[in-house]
Scaffold this motif. Structure first.
Motif, PDB file in Angstrom:
ATOM      1  N   VAL A   7      40.957  35.517   0.054  1.00 10.87           N
ATOM      2  CA  VAL A   7      41.935  35.537   1.153  1.00 10.87           C
ATOM      3  C   VAL A   7      41.294  35.062   2.459  1.00 10.87           C
ATOM      4  O   VAL A   7      41.831  34.188   3.157  1.00 10.87           O
ATOM      5  CB  VAL A   7      42.527  36.949   1.311  1.00 10.87           C
ATOM      6  CG1 VAL A   7      43.402  37.018   2.566  1.00 10.87           C
ATOM      7  CG2 VAL A   7      43.342  37.330   0.084  1.00 10.87           C
ATOM      8  N   ILE A   8      40.133  35.632   2.781  1.00 13.76           N
ATOM      9  CA  ILE A   8      39.462  35.261   4.038  1.00 13.76           C
ATOM     10  C   ILE A   8      38.992  33.810   3.984  1.00 13.76           C
ATOM     11  O   ILE A   8      39.197  33.029   4.929  1.00 13.76           O
ATOM     12  CB  ILE A   8      38.277  36.205   4.305  1.00 13.76           C
ATOM     13  CG1 ILE A   8      38.778  37.639   4.489  1.00 13.76           C
ATOM     14  CG2 ILE A   8      37.511  35.757   5.549  1.00 13.76           C
ATOM     15  CD1 ILE A   8      37.652  38.659   4.602  1.00 13.76           C
ATOM     16  N   THR A  42      41.953  31.112   3.881  1.00 12.58           N
ATOM     17  CA  THR A  42      42.679  31.077   5.155  1.00 12.58           C
ATOM     18  C   THR A  42      41.854  30.423   6.255  1.00 12.58           C
ATOM     19  O   THR A  42      42.317  29.496   6.940  1.00 12.58           O
ATOM     20  CB  THR A  42      43.070  32.500   5.572  1.00 12.58           C
ATOM     21  OG1 THR A  42      43.860  33.105   4.550  1.00 12.58           O
ATOM     22  CG2 THR A  42      43.874  32.472   6.864  1.00 12.58           C
ATOM     23  N   LEU A  43      40.617  30.885   6.431  1.00  7.88           N
ATOM     24  CA  LEU A  43      39.792  30.356   7.517  1.00  7.88           C
ATOM     25  C   LEU A  43      39.419  28.895   7.302  1.00  7.88           C
ATOM     26  O   LEU A  43      39.495  28.081   8.222  1.00  7.88           O
ATOM     27  CB  LEU A  43      38.528  31.203   7.669  1.00  7.88           C
ATOM     28  CG  LEU A  43      38.699  32.602   8.258  1.00  7.88           C
ATOM     29  CD1 LEU A  43      37.352  33.299   8.383  1.00  7.88           C
ATOM     30  CD2 LEU A  43      39.373  32.534   9.624  1.00  7.88           C
ATOM     31  N   THR A  66      40.976  26.619   5.624  1.00  5.99           N
ATOM     32  CA  THR A  66      42.139  25.745   5.783  1.00  5.99           C
ATOM     33  C   THR A  66      42.506  25.579   7.256  1.00  5.99           C
ATOM     34  O   THR A  66      42.770  24.452   7.721  1.00  5.99           O
ATOM     35  CB  THR A  66      43.338  26.305   5.009  1.00  5.99           C
ATOM     36  OG1 THR A  66      42.975  26.469   3.629  1.00  5.99           O
ATOM     37  CG2 THR A  66      44.529  25.371   5.106  1.00  5.99           C
ATOM     38  N   LEU A  67      42.517  26.683   8.009  1.00  8.70           N
ATOM     39  CA  LEU A  67      42.847  26.593   9.432  1.00  8.70           C
ATOM     40  C   LEU A  67      41.804  25.776  10.190  1.00  8.70           C
ATOM     41  O   LEU A  67      42.148  24.932  11.031  1.00  8.70           O
ATOM     42  CB  LEU A  67      42.970  28.002  10.027  1.00  8.70           C
ATOM     43  CG  LEU A  67      44.139  28.851   9.516  1.00  8.70           C
ATOM     44  CD1 LEU A  67      44.100  30.234  10.144  1.00  8.70           C
ATOM     45  CD2 LEU A  67      45.466  28.171   9.814  1.00  8.70           C
ATOM     46  N   MET A  69      42.873  23.619  -0.118  1.00  8.78           N
ATOM     47  CA  MET A  69      43.042  25.006  -0.526  1.00  8.78           C
ATOM     48  C   MET A  69      42.551  25.237  -1.951  1.00  8.78           C
ATOM     49  O   MET A  69      41.969  26.286  -2.255  1.00  8.78           O
ATOM     50  CB  MET A  69      44.511  25.411  -0.384  1.00  8.78           C
ATOM     51  CG  MET A  69      45.015  25.410   1.052  1.00  8.78           C
ATOM     52  SD  MET A  69      46.746  25.919   1.206  1.00  8.78           S
ATOM     53  CE  MET A  69      46.620  27.650   0.747  1.00  8.78           C
TER      54      MET A  69
END
Length: 314
Positions: free
Chosen positions: A99-100, A103-104, A106-107, A242
């Protein structure tokens, strides 16, 4: 006087018979391309497919060097893994890593790619420096960050002490589970984010500049251009980004092992596969856990592609 008359016999008109279609010559299939790629395909089959089949088969057998001989065990390996508290705990840790990390990375990939989308002086140098963390082995990164997290002379504790937020001797890893996982995953994001940037940047370079010019003429704000042009057209690259982040985080091993050792506060599923196989010498459970990791990786990757990927036609 004799007169000889000669008569010319008319020649029969030649009949024009329409010629039939020319016979089609069957060309032999060109085998050269197949011969050229045959060594690569054989190598891939021997390197990937054969071990994969072997892993699937052996996961249903009791393969324990301390308890010979090898014998069929059905789903016994999977049942024992479900009852192993260390394995269950590592599954939760790995879920947080995924999850971390996804998310990070990709952003960061989207943000950095948008910044690098427009040419500027020194952009090539920035991209070259950006690749360095990704090209560095995970073990080396773990050793470097060990000094940063060091409770005595680490950079983070020095900064916290300078800001009067800590005494400068805080133990950052191994005490709190969430903090340990978050800090370890930051190290991995530092490694995988450059690849995310490059993948998304490659897609952004294909977007015609005329689209942004037309949007600007129509009074579109930069944020609206980003949400209505950049993001929709960059979805193929984001999907690939991702997926590679999912694969990397699900199989994280180097960073938690180097930074936190065998402590349960940060152990990943891949670490448990290593411990079960090469410390406990229970290769059957190791095969079973590897098979589960592979299946979960494929399923999550398919879900990401299904939800994120869209075909773009410019």
């Amino acid at each position: 006087m004799t007169v000889t008359s000669s008569t010319t016999t008319p020649r029969p008109a030649e009949s024009k018979i329409p010629a039939g279609p020319a016979p089609v010559r069957r060309s032999r299939p060109d085998l050269l391309p197949y011969l050229l790629i045959a060594p690569v395909m054989i190598f891939i089959a021997c390197l990937a497919l054969v071990p994969a089949v072997f892993t699937v088969v052996q996961s249903f057998f009791k393969v324990d060097a301390l308890d010979p001989p090898t014998r069929f065990d059905g789903f016994g390996n999977f049942v024992r893994l479900a009852k192993d508290h260390a394995v269950v705990g590592s599954i939760g840790n790995t879920a947080l890593y995924v999850v971390i990390g996804v998310t990070l990375s990709t952003l960061i990939g989207i943000g950095a790619a948008v910044v690098l989308q427009k040419p500027f002086r020194g952009r090539s140098l920035v991209i070259a420096v950006l690749i360095l963390p990704w090209a560095m082995p995970g073990v080396v990164e773990g050793i470097l960050w060990t000094g940063i997290f060091d409770p005595n002379a680490g950079l983070i504790n020095s900064v916290l002490s300078s800001l009067h937020l800590s005494d400068g001797d805080a133990v950052l890893l191994g005490q709190n589970r969430l903090l340990t996982i978050a800090l370890i995953e930051l190290v991995q994001v530092w490694q995988i984010a450059p690849l995310s940037v490059l993948l998304i940047l490659a897609v952004l370079q294909l977007i015609p500049g005329e689209l942004y010019e037309a949007a600007q003429i129509d009074g579109c704000t930069p944020w609206s251009a980003f949400t209505r042009i950049t993001l929709p057209l960059a979805r193929p690259g984001i999907a690939v980004t991702m997926v590679q982040a999912v694969i990397a985080t699900l199989n994280v091993f180097d960073q938690p092992y180097v930074l936190n050792g065998a402590a349960n506060t940060g152990a990943s599923v891949t670490m448990q596969t290593y411990f079960i196989s090469f410390q406990d010498l229970d290769f059957g459970q190791g095969y079973a856990l590897s098979l589960l990791i592979t299946i979960v990786t494929l399923l999550i990757s398919l879900v990401v592609v299904r939800l994120v990927y869209r075909r773009v036609e410019l």
